[in-house]
Enzyme design. Sequence first.
Site, PDB file in Angstrom:
ATOM      1  N   LYS A  77       0.968  -1.084  -0.109  1.00 19.43           N
ATOM      2  CA  LYS A  77       0.065   0.123   0.002  1.00 19.43           C
ATOM      3  C   LYS A  77       0.958   1.168  -0.072  1.00 19.43           C
ATOM      4  O   LYS A  77       1.830   1.204   0.652  1.00 19.43           O
ATOM      5  CB  LYS A  77      -0.981   0.114   1.193  1.00 19.43           C
ATOM      6  CG  LYS A  77      -1.890   1.092   1.310  1.00 19.43           C
ATOM      7  CD  LYS A  77      -2.939   1.059   2.768  1.00 19.43           C
ATOM      8  CE  LYS A  77      -3.590   2.076   2.679  1.00 19.43           C
ATOM      9  NZ  LYS A  77      -4.661   1.818   3.904  1.00 19.43           N
ATOM     10  N   SER A 156      -9.667   2.126   2.898  1.00 20.95           N
ATOM     11  CA  SER A 156      -8.954   2.955   2.234  1.00 20.95           C
ATOM     12  C   SER A 156      -7.810   2.220   1.392  1.00 20.95           C
ATOM     13  O   SER A 156      -7.189   2.293   0.406  1.00 20.95           O
ATOM     14  CB  SER A 156      -8.172   3.728   3.069  1.00 20.95           C
ATOM     15  OG  SER A 156      -7.405   3.167   3.938  1.00 20.95           O
ATOM     16  N   SER A 180      -9.857  -0.436   7.246  1.00 25.04           N
ATOM     17  CA  SER A 180      -9.330  -0.261   5.888  1.00 25.04           C
ATOM     18  C   SER A 180      -8.611  -1.526   5.368  1.00 25.04           C
ATOM     19  O   SER A 180      -8.441  -1.638   4.469  1.00 25.04           O
ATOM     20  CB  SER A 180      -8.242   0.902   5.878  1.00 25.04           C
ATOM     21  OG  SER A 180      -9.121   2.115   5.672  1.00 25.04           O
TER      22      SER A 180
HETATM   23  N1  GLN Z   1     -13.043   4.339   6.813  1.00 26.19           N
HETATM   24  C1  GLN Z   1     -12.318   4.964   7.800  1.00 26.19           C
HETATM   25  C2  GLN Z   1     -12.003   6.093   7.713  1.00 26.19           C
HETATM   26  O1  GLN Z   1     -12.207   6.884   6.565  1.00 26.19           O
HETATM   27  C3  GLN Z   1     -11.333   3.960   8.157  1.00 26.19           C
HETATM   28  C4  GLN Z   1     -10.002   4.093   7.372  1.00 26.19           C
HETATM   29  C5  GLN Z   1      -8.854   3.514   7.613  1.00 26.19           C
HETATM   30  O2  GLN Z   1      -9.045   2.429   8.394  1.00 26.19           O
HETATM   31  N2  GLN Z   1      -7.590   4.030   7.335  1.00 26.19           N
HETATM   32  O3  GLN Z   1     -11.446   6.843   8.589  1.00 26.19           O
END
Ligand code: GLN
Length: 491
Positions: A77, A156, A180
């Site tokens: 990532k 994400s 995420s």
């Molecule tokens: N969807 C959540 C956010 O926008 C989690 C994102 C994540 O785990 N990086 O914060």
Amino acid sequence: MTALHDMTVAALANQLRAKKISATEVAQHLLARSQADTSGAFLSFNPEATLAQAKEADAQLATGTAGPLAGVPMAHKDIFVTTDFPTTAGSKMLEGYRSPFDATVVRKLGVQAGGAGMVNVGKLNCDEFAMGSSNENSAYKPVTNPWDTSRVPGGSSGGSSAAVAARLVPAATGTDTGGSIRQPASFCSITGIKPTYGRASRYGMIAYASSLDQAGPMARTAEDCALMLSAMCGPDLDRDSTSLDVPAENFARDLNASLDGLRIGIPNEFFGEGLAPGVRTAVDAALKEYEKLGAKLVPISLPRTELSIPVYYIIAPAEASSNLSRFDGVKFGHRTKDYTDLVSMYKRSRAEGFGEEVKRRIMTGAYVLSHGYYDAYYLQAQKIRRMISDDFQQAFKVCDVIAGPVAPTVAWKLGEKTDDPVANYLADIFTLPASLAGLPGMSVPAGFGEEGMPVGLQLIGNYFKEAQLLNAAHRLQQATDFHLRQPGGAK
Ligand code: GLN
């Protein structure tokens, strides 16, 4: 022989060790496949670096100095810093940034001495600074879901889930702050695990919300996740102040342990109104499988599940507003060409470099931390966070593992929620509780729901019970074939 891109991490590692294939040959094949991809999963390649890593792995395999996963390709990532590739965190703020060092997780998985020996194919797309759940917040491009290209891959870590599901790479890293790893794994029918907070080093992982951020593997099988997680975890006390002094474990060792008598807690709050019927049916069927495997389902309650949304969306932006202050065009990040004085330089650099969602969170975070509001919002949120952790400990008195859906729905259409940030936040309801408590959680393919889209089963364990989760996931994968299905219908 199975095509190289259809092979799992475990199978590739075996073939490489047996010298049936070479790391260079595998890297060339998957690099070509990844470079031809049109889903938007990758943000950058460096074929020379990838092939040099493969060559190094081949040399290690030849001399018997290879790590356990030597020569197996993967991709990171784009939130893990790498010396061989640019790192952007999906943001214009870091366009072209080249780190002078590798993240600890990158080092532990890579071909450097002492590493597992994996070869990095490239860097994977993600929501900007990992803020989002659809990958549409990437400043570069969205990613399409290989199961239906009109839909999002989740986020994400959407580049990671799409790349693994489309068999561009057998595995990838992801990060999970509020879901995420688990949610994109669920949306793309792959397997992913977020370990206990502090087990994997955050050094070199670009910070979003430091008290929540954790790295973890995303792959097609629980066994592959176990192999990678074993390499990723371990203390890094000098570099990450929240790293735990808990030795690395071989998570792949006990994957065939019996589930006889395993008590699986079913939180009734995870099965209420708002859960799509197709998701519910798939999750129920997976739970039935567990009963057949000898597990017992125990009703439990996690009464503050709904509160995890406001609590998370106070704490995470608060930490983000502080973490992202380093991107000011001086210490780090994009610097505007158009300024008159120091303050205008800061302002314009940040205005140009950050996307809309990131700005929204910085503003929310600065607000909840500001004088007069700190007690009303941030402090309250911290107190409820503690209560959410306590609720889990109550639940673990009567069960060993908790199971439920990862997300209330299957993957939605691109563009469907872009103008409605709150709708995005609400969809995180089932992943946030474990994040706030710092507990390990995973997503396991559990079938298909609405419009034939994948559904993931979420398994949550108590602290340091990753091995138990991976074992439970592995046993389900021995009994079902959802993790073997691939987009397009072929098996
Ligand atoms: N969807 C959540 C956010 O926008 C989690 C994102 C994540 O785990 N990086 O914060």
